[in-house]
Write a protein that holds these residues in place. Structure first.
Motif, PDB file in Angstrom:
ATOM      1  N   ASN A  49       6.315 -18.500 -27.833  1.00 58.79           N
ATOM      2  CA  ASN A  49       8.047 -18.685 -27.632  1.00 58.79           C
ATOM      3  C   ASN A  49       8.674 -17.416 -27.405  1.00 58.79           C
ATOM      4  O   ASN A  49       9.836 -17.434 -27.151  1.00 58.79           O
ATOM      5  CB  ASN A  49       8.620 -19.551 -29.058  1.00 58.79           C
ATOM      6  CG  ASN A  49       8.310 -20.769 -28.809  1.00 58.79           C
ATOM      7  OD1 ASN A  49       8.686 -21.454 -28.084  1.00 58.79           O
ATOM      8  ND2 ASN A  49       7.354 -21.256 -29.686  1.00 58.79           N
ATOM      9  N   THR A  50       7.973 -16.296 -27.283  1.00 56.96           N
ATOM     10  CA  THR A  50       8.671 -15.034 -27.124  1.00 56.96           C
ATOM     11  C   THR A  50       8.711 -14.356 -25.766  1.00 56.96           C
ATOM     12  O   THR A  50       9.353 -13.908 -25.138  1.00 56.96           O
ATOM     13  CB  THR A  50       8.395 -14.085 -28.149  1.00 56.96           C
ATOM     14  OG1 THR A  50       8.604 -14.422 -29.672  1.00 56.96           O
ATOM     15  CG2 THR A  50       9.073 -12.771 -27.940  1.00 56.96           C
ATOM     16  N   ILE A  52       8.656 -13.763 -22.087  1.00 56.35           N
ATOM     17  CA  ILE A  52       9.757 -13.884 -21.315  1.00 56.35           C
ATOM     18  C   ILE A  52       9.273 -13.887 -19.938  1.00 56.35           C
ATOM     19  O   ILE A  52       9.945 -14.204 -18.856  1.00 56.35           O
ATOM     20  CB  ILE A  52      11.011 -12.753 -21.561  1.00 56.35           C
ATOM     21  CG1 ILE A  52      12.426 -13.390 -21.043  1.00 56.35           C
ATOM     22  CG2 ILE A  52      10.373 -11.645 -20.859  1.00 56.35           C
ATOM     23  CD1 ILE A  52      12.818 -14.712 -21.761  1.00 56.35           C
ATOM     24  N   HIS A  53       7.913 -14.066 -19.600  1.00 60.24           N
ATOM     25  CA  HIS A  53       7.457 -14.267 -18.238  1.00 60.24           C
ATOM     26  C   HIS A  53       7.767 -13.138 -17.546  1.00 60.24           C
ATOM     27  O   HIS A  53       8.106 -13.082 -16.418  1.00 60.24           O
ATOM     28  CB  HIS A  53       7.752 -15.503 -17.494  1.00 60.24           C
ATOM     29  CG  HIS A  53       7.396 -16.721 -18.406  1.00 60.24           C
ATOM     30  ND1 HIS A  53       7.742 -17.943 -17.998  1.00 60.24           N
ATOM     31  CD2 HIS A  53       7.021 -16.900 -19.818  1.00 60.24           C
ATOM     32  CE1 HIS A  53       7.500 -18.711 -19.174  1.00 60.24           C
ATOM     33  NE2 HIS A  53       6.884 -18.011 -20.089  1.00 60.24           N
ATOM     34  N   CYS A  54       7.457 -11.725 -17.868  1.00 62.97           N
ATOM     35  CA  CYS A  54       8.242 -10.482 -17.162  1.00 62.97           C
ATOM     36  C   CYS A  54       6.885 -10.041 -16.403  1.00 62.97           C
ATOM     37  O   CYS A  54       7.183  -9.177 -15.499  1.00 62.97           O
ATOM     38  CB  CYS A  54       8.633  -9.798 -17.935  1.00 62.97           C
ATOM     39  SG  CYS A  54       7.557  -8.627 -19.170  1.00 62.97           S
ATOM     40  N   GLY A  55       5.895 -10.208 -16.978  1.00 62.08           N
ATOM     41  CA  GLY A  55       4.725  -9.568 -16.052  1.00 62.08           C
ATOM     42  C   GLY A  55       4.323  -8.416 -16.106  1.00 62.08           C
ATOM     43  O   GLY A  55       3.441  -7.851 -15.478  1.00 62.08           O
ATOM     44  N   LEU A  56       4.869  -7.665 -17.141  1.00 61.73           N
ATOM     45  CA  LEU A  56       4.733  -6.326 -17.298  1.00 61.73           C
ATOM     46  C   LEU A  56       3.430  -6.086 -17.894  1.00 61.73           C
ATOM     47  O   LEU A  56       2.720  -5.056 -17.488  1.00 61.73           O
ATOM     48  CB  LEU A  56       5.780  -5.567 -18.403  1.00 61.73           C
ATOM     49  CG  LEU A  56       7.287  -5.495 -17.703  1.00 61.73           C
ATOM     50  CD1 LEU A  56       7.992  -5.028 -18.735  1.00 61.73           C
ATOM     51  CD2 LEU A  56       7.111  -4.589 -16.432  1.00 61.73           C
ATOM     52  N   CYS A  57       2.600  -6.971 -18.309  1.00 58.90           N
ATOM     53  CA  CYS A  57       1.355  -6.925 -18.788  1.00 58.90           C
ATOM     54  C   CYS A  57       0.312  -6.545 -17.695  1.00 58.90           C
ATOM     55  O   CYS A  57      -0.662  -5.804 -17.838  1.00 58.90           O
ATOM     56  CB  CYS A  57       0.887  -7.944 -19.596  1.00 58.90           C
ATOM     57  SG  CYS A  57       1.263  -9.571 -18.739  1.00 58.90           S
ATOM     58  N   VAL A  76      -0.720 -12.369 -17.969  1.00 51.36           N
ATOM     59  CA  VAL A  76      -0.023 -13.452 -18.176  1.00 51.36           C
ATOM     60  C   VAL A  76      -0.206 -14.639 -17.479  1.00 51.36           C
ATOM     61  O   VAL A  76      -0.384 -15.804 -17.947  1.00 51.36           O
ATOM     62  CB  VAL A  76       1.525 -13.161 -17.826  1.00 51.36           C
ATOM     63  CG1 VAL A  76       1.596 -12.765 -16.314  1.00 51.36           C
ATOM     64  CG2 VAL A  76       2.471 -14.200 -18.187  1.00 51.36           C
ATOM     65  N   THR A  77      -0.943 -14.398 -16.426  1.00 50.26           N
ATOM     66  CA  THR A  77      -1.564 -15.623 -15.643  1.00 50.26           C
ATOM     67  C   THR A  77      -2.543 -16.334 -16.352  1.00 50.26           C
ATOM     68  O   THR A  77      -2.852 -17.663 -16.061  1.00 50.26           O
ATOM     69  CB  THR A  77      -2.131 -15.124 -14.081  1.00 50.26           C
ATOM     70  OG1 THR A  77      -1.062 -14.335 -13.691  1.00 50.26           O
ATOM     71  CG2 THR A  77      -2.433 -16.397 -13.180  1.00 50.26           C
ATOM     72  N   LYS A  80      -0.964 -18.679 -18.778  1.00 46.43           N
ATOM     73  CA  LYS A  80      -0.620 -19.410 -17.971  1.00 46.43           C
ATOM     74  C   LYS A  80      -1.453 -20.788 -17.718  1.00 46.43           C
ATOM     75  O   LYS A  80      -1.179 -21.699 -17.758  1.00 46.43           O
ATOM     76  CB  LYS A  80       0.179 -19.053 -16.733  1.00 46.43           C
ATOM     77  CG  LYS A  80       0.680 -20.189 -15.871  1.00 46.43           C
ATOM     78  CD  LYS A  80       0.942 -19.660 -14.291  1.00 46.43           C
ATOM     79  CE  LYS A  80       1.129 -20.721 -13.528  1.00 46.43           C
ATOM     80  NZ  LYS A  80       1.245 -20.496 -12.257  1.00 46.43           N
ATOM     81  N   CYS A 119       2.689  -4.599 -23.468  1.00 43.24           N
ATOM     82  CA  CYS A 119       3.746  -5.340 -23.478  1.00 43.24           C
ATOM     83  C   CYS A 119       4.908  -5.187 -24.346  1.00 43.24           C
ATOM     84  O   CYS A 119       4.761  -4.869 -25.577  1.00 43.24           O
ATOM     85  CB  CYS A 119       3.132  -6.705 -24.260  1.00 43.24           C
ATOM     86  SG  CYS A 119       4.317  -8.032 -24.576  1.00 43.24           S
TER      87      CYS A 119
END
Lengths: 444, 215
Positions: A49-50, A52-57, A76-77, A80, A119
């Protein structure tokens, strides 16, 4: 959300293929919901829930960076394509999906925790990958070779199907080898009340037995009061921790600690292995509710550091030429031994050429987290995805890479081989044997 | 209409925002108790260290590696939080209602801060549409969240400059602000609430338990 475009060469893994044919959707739904409801809590919920799908990882991940920024490898993928779908569908997914989950979680992630460190929210993506592995393991969806090591743990309490007589025989053989250097060296078995119990991982007696000889020499020169168990419980490795079979993981860790307690030692010193330290220090004790190991665990890096700092072993002649070192994730990023590793390197080597990035920011060897144990079917993509670290090694111009971890050792050997680096790969104990002063009264 | 959106609806929005936030934090803490590791691993020292390294720009390796993103993110979030709090018009409204007021920023400063928020949102939007990793994990909800976040600033900006009919724009502005408040606890905008918890837990686990650092 559009599905991720995934392009992979087909890999035949009998265990995954057969499991896919066997699994029913009811089983899958039941297990997913069971694990999510009963084994996870606030952490997973908050992470999901936190984010934010920013993809910085993605910038942290060597899989992503080594594969020309292929998005299907981004951390993140990986979440997903596994947990987001499971949670959205409340566990209603098919067997092919679970097979892909195992491929992602077991074979395409080392749980090195570098992405968590990158992250901005500190979301521990590797923890979520372990949740996926747990679900896969409860559904028997585990790559064949990895599952074989888990079976070995379950049947023999060591990773490599080493039989009890082979174990003792190997130790006695290596005691004799050590006596070639230091005639009075002993490898004491079952010495109750010794200060140190020394434990190793299954592959040491299986195919790296000389390391047992090395430690016998080091212990003698340093004058340590030590022992090794003659019974099961000598193996500190734990592949069940990485397959997701936490019940067997707990059996292995419990026996290891109980063996140390039976021998009434003050501490356990473990050989040069990263995941073994993680299992004995963290994953085992927390899963069993002990929180901390009952007897302190000392990793080889910390042990050698103490011996060098206290002067119990002295360096006679530093190893010549440029040498670099891999930083094993489980003892550096996730146990803070980086500066001790650097100290040993500087003490033992004439010219320590550090990696960039180094210490806790260093990249994984890409063999850790159980991926190398997934075996030959998955080797090609594993070594291909270590390209980034191969470039980092190459840049050092070293003739030898030190790897104070068994997974790193094998992984780095694969890297050296595939990328034709022409470098040697060694453990600290091998360098110490080369460089250490053997006092006159101990010499042959 | 204006009376309704600037009266009862504001109350409703704030009650949902505060109540919802408390509930979500309570739920998070309760469900974290189920796990053996969360509370025993927390450490004040390492929590503070983690926050210091991640709340101060360029105070960790990753931020230094990505200067543009770091500057945009900090500018966006600082302006997002402080513009509405220190905006003269907002403080005047509160002063008129309750006779409470506080220090305010000059109108030209808040005007620029609003532009920064809008520009930041455009940056995030472009990134969502063009960066392959971000694009791959973006769905409608991500665009909606971005819109919810930036709408109060767009409408506020237009209302302040009295374009497109001040009264309508003012009503839209208030509605947009209320929508954002209501959305915070129940969408992934809740990273506003959870940031401090995820950050300090990871910092504690790395520092307190694993003897390492998280920056």
């Amino acid at each position: 959300m559009k599905p991720t475009v995934v392009i992979r060469e087909p890999v035949v893994d009998d265990a995954l293929d057969q499991c896919e044919a066997r699994l029913t959707e009811e089983q899958i739904e039941k297990v997913i919901n069971e694990v999510i409801d009963k084994e996870t809590g606030g952490r997973l919920w908050t992470y999901i829930n936190t984010c934010i799908h920013c993809g910085l990882c993605s910038e942290a991940c060597h899989w992503f960076l080594s594969n020309d920024r292929d998005v299907s490898f981004a951390p993140v993928t990986k979440i997903k394509d596994t947990l987001w779908v499971m949670l959205k569908n409340k566990g209603k997914v098919d067997a092919a999906f679970i097979k892909r989950c195992s491929q992602i979680a077991h074979t395409e992630c080392n749980c090195c925790r570098r992405c968590g460190m990158y992250c901005p929210f500190g979301i521990d993506i590797a923890y979520m990958i372990l949740v996926v592995r747990r679900i896969c393991a409860k559904l028997d969806m585990v790559p064949l070779y990895l599952q074989d090591t888990v079976h070995s743990h379950a049947a023999t309490m060591n990773q490599m199907w080493v039989k009890p007589d082979e174990w003792i025989d190997t130790l006695q053989w290596q005691e004799e080898e050590a006596q070639g250097y230091v005639p009075s060296a002993r490898l004491p078995l079952e010495k109750e009340g010794a200060e140190i119990m020394y434990s190793v991982i299954g592959p040491e007696p299986k195919f790296l037995a000389q390391l047992l000889g090395n430690i016998t020499v080091i212990m003698k020169v340093a004058g340590c009061d030590w022992t090794m168990p003659a019974t099961a419980g000598w193996d500190n490795s734990n592949m069940a921790m990485y397959s997701g079979d936490f019940e067997i993981m707990a059996r292995v860790e419990r026996l290891h600690h109980e063996t140390a307690q039976r021998l009434k030692v003050k501490k356990i010193v473990m050989g040069e292995c990263g995941h073994a330290f993680r299992g004995a220090e963290y994953d085992g004790p927390t899963w069993m509710g002990w929180m901390k190991p009952p007897i302190p665990i000392v990793h080889a890096i910390a042990f050698y550091y103490d011996l060098l700092v206290s002067g119990r072993i002295k360096i006679a002649k530093k190893v010549e030429g440029p040498i670099t070192s891999q930083y094993p994730c489980n003892v550096i990023r996730n146990a803070g031994l980086g500066s001790k590793l650097q100290y040993i390197m500087n003490e033992v080597c004439e010219d320590f050429v550090d990696l960039i990035p180094n210490d806790r920011h260093a990249f994984c060897c890409n063999a850790g987290g159980g991926t190398i144990n997934c075996g030959p079917p998955w080797k090609k993509i594993r070594v291909q995805s270590a390209r980034l670290q191969s470039e980092n090694f190459k840049r050092t111009g070293a003739h030898t890479i030190v790897t104070p971890c068994h997974n790193c050792h094998s992984g780095v050997e694969d890297i050296v081989d595939k990328y034709k680096l022409g470098m040697h790969v060694k453990f600290f104990s091998e360098l110490l044997i080369e460089a250490m002063e053997i006092p006159e009264d101990l010499q042959p | 209409m204006y009376e309704f959106v600037s009266g009862p609806l504001v109350w409703i929005a704030f009650i949902i925002f505060i109540g919802g936030s408390l509930y979500r934090i309570f739920y998070m803490l309760q469900s974290s108790k189920k796990e053996k590791v969360v509370f025993p691993h927390m450490s004040l020292e390492h929590s503070v260290a983690s926050l210091i390294h991640w709340l101060i720009p360029f105070n960790n390796q990753y931020m230094r590696q990505r200067p543009v993103f770091t500057i945009v993110s900090f500018a966006f979030h600082i302006c997002l939080v402080f513009t509405p709090i220190f905006l003269l018009a907002h403080v005047i409204l509160i002063d008129e209602s309750w006779n409470i007021s506080w220090w305010t920023l000059s109108e030209s400063v808040t005007d620029w801060m609003t532009i920064i928020v809008i520009a930041g949102a455009v940056f995030y939007l472009v990134r969502r549409l063009t960066d392959p990793v971000v694009k791959n994990v973006t769905d409608t909800s991500d665009f909606v969240l971005l819109a919810i976040t930036v709408l109060p600033f767009i409408t506020g900006f237009l209302a302040y400059h009295q374009w497109f009919g001040t009264n309508t724009m003012l009503i839209l502005h208030i509605l947009a602000g209320e929508l954002m408040l209501i959305a915070i606890p129940f969408t992934r905008l809740s990273h506003m609430l959870f940031f401090v918890f995820t950050r300090t837990y990871f910092g504690s686990e790395q520092g307190h338990v694993k003897n390492s650092k998280d920056w």
